[in-house]
Enzyme design. Sequence first.
Site, PDB file in Angstrom:
ATOM      1  N   LEU A 187       0.831  -1.199   0.000  1.00  0.00           N
ATOM      2  CA  LEU A 187       0.000   0.000   0.000  1.00  0.00           C
ATOM      3  C   LEU A 187       0.865   1.248   0.000  1.00  0.00           C
ATOM      4  CD1 LEU A 187      -1.968  -2.273   0.996  1.00  0.00           C
ATOM      5  CD2 LEU A 187      -3.156  -0.477   2.270  1.00  0.00           C
ATOM      6  N   THR A 224      -3.798   5.400   4.484  1.00  0.00           N
ATOM      7  CA  THR A 224      -2.473   4.860   4.195  1.00  0.00           C
ATOM      8  C   THR A 224      -1.439   5.985   4.225  1.00  0.00           C
ATOM      9  OG1 THR A 224      -3.294   3.004   2.871  1.00  0.00           O
ATOM     10  CG2 THR A 224      -1.034   3.716   2.462  1.00  0.00           C
ATOM     11  N   GLU A 228       1.749   6.353   6.707  1.00  0.00           N
ATOM     12  CA  GLU A 228       3.143   6.402   6.242  1.00  0.00           C
ATOM     13  C   GLU A 228       3.842   7.696   6.665  1.00  0.00           C
ATOM     14  OE1 GLU A 228       4.581   3.870   5.269  1.00  0.00           O
ATOM     15  OE2 GLU A 228       2.849   2.611   4.816  1.00  0.00           O
ATOM     16  N   HIS A 231       5.255   7.239  10.019  1.00  0.00           N
ATOM     17  CA  HIS A 231       6.601   6.643   9.989  1.00  0.00           C
ATOM     18  C   HIS A 231       7.649   7.678   9.593  1.00  0.00           C
ATOM     19  CE1 HIS A 231       5.441   2.573  10.768  1.00  0.00           C
ATOM     20  NE2 HIS A 231       4.772   2.406   9.634  1.00  0.00           N
ATOM     21  N   HIS A 237       5.107   1.148  14.461  1.00  0.00           N
ATOM     22  CA  HIS A 237       3.852   0.455  14.688  1.00  0.00           C
ATOM     23  C   HIS A 237       3.686   0.231  16.188  1.00  0.00           C
ATOM     24  CE1 HIS A 237       4.770  -1.139  10.452  1.00  0.00           C
ATOM     25  NE2 HIS A 237       3.756  -0.295  10.335  1.00  0.00           N
ATOM     26  N   VAL A 254       6.545   4.862  22.782  1.00  0.00           N
ATOM     27  CA  VAL A 254       5.518   5.833  23.160  1.00  0.00           C
ATOM     28  C   VAL A 254       4.759   5.252  24.343  1.00  0.00           C
ATOM     29  CG1 VAL A 254       3.434   7.053  22.434  1.00  0.00           C
ATOM     30  CG2 VAL A 254       5.303   6.728  20.811  1.00  0.00           C
ATOM     31  N   THR A 257       0.659   4.295  24.243  1.00  0.00           N
ATOM     32  CA  THR A 257       0.098   3.269  23.362  1.00  0.00           C
ATOM     33  C   THR A 257       0.347   1.916  24.019  1.00  0.00           C
ATOM     34  OG1 THR A 257       2.159   3.185  22.091  1.00  0.00           O
ATOM     35  CG2 THR A 257       0.420   4.613  21.260  1.00  0.00           C
TER      36      THR A 257
END
Length: 418
Positions: A187, A224, A228, A231, A237, A254, A257
């Site tokens: 993707l 998407t 990205e 990142h 992730h 982090v 999360t």
Amino acid sequence: MKKEVLSLVGLFLLSFSVLFSQTPRCYTTESIERYTNLNPDYASTLIENEEILQQFLTSNQSKSLQSQIQIPVVIHVVYNTDEENISDELIYSQLAVLNEDYSFSNADRTLIPTPFQSFAANSEISFCLASTDPQGNWTVGITRTFTNKTEFSNDDQMKSAANGGADPWPSNKYLNIWICDLASGILGYTYQPGANPDVDGVVIDYKHFGKNGSLGGNYNLGRTTTHEIGHYLNLYHPWGPEGSNASCLNDDLVDDTPLSPGPNYNCPLFPNHVTSMCSNTPYGDMFMNFMDYTYDNCMYFFTLGQKERMWATLNTSRTQLVSSDGCFVAVPDANLSKKIQLFPNPTHSNVFLSLNSELQNTTFDLELINPLGEVFLRKSFPNPGSVVEIKWDVLQPGIYFIKGSSHLGSFQKRIAIE
């Protein structure tokens, strides 16, 4: 901090061989593996950047001197078929999605499960299509390049004119985004800060860029690109750099999360992946986070911790983007704006430009843009005469900018719509 920084980065550099149980929605991990194998120094650059980022966070500097960071974007459309040569309107839809998602103004934010709502953040980062090119000239921020290649992989060839793609604009001043036909299953992908300027930027498959309707399947709402760019701004992730994290030994650096055993696909029911091993009870994974792998209509937000990490990146390894003038119109002729009068201002509907006599036999390209860089009107006026009327559909009240250019130079006018 959940884990030691350098141990996580070490795992990041050593763990690329882990296979995904399903096709990932992004190929950033695989692309960094490939790039590091070709450029071993990139591994040490990642570690060095992480050390500097953590020092920045520790020293309290959660923000730069600006309260809002705007990033200039250039879209390189690399196409072989008409379908791949996506429309300007689709590109504008993607910019709108980015500005909604990164400002936490997306309509679906109300779907965040109650236990996670207090973690959601307005990142105070916005994006505009570049209005000034590397030479200081007016630009629409979109390039279009025909290619004989029918498909690209994650090998960066779309980023080079010599290889059938489009050369980047300076990556210290612009976020380069390449849109092309990516191999099945990819993707999009990007690199974290520190890659060579010739390849630094984001790549998105044309079917999954912007609000692309049925063509994009379940990845059709522009998320998407949101993912990205996360990142690109140094987010991992939620499960960390590996394809899976069954032992929960690493994370995304982090704190807000939850630890996750691996990617979430489709649209899970809340709670999901609840496991005492990951200490994420009773709510499980934050699968609705933009950095997971769920469908576009099931991801809604970045967290406060992710915001801090992106801001730290924009104040360290990507600091030159903050001072870029790519979002602002250059005015080679300092007197040009004085030769153009705008009225009425404020206005409820249309507006008129009164042109000096020397400007009446030229061609003007005009855009109506809001402060987030969203374009509501783009039009060319050949031999305009003494007065140009600019018409638009109903707009929300607020401040907008009329940006224009001709061979005489560029100008910008501020207009208030009541």
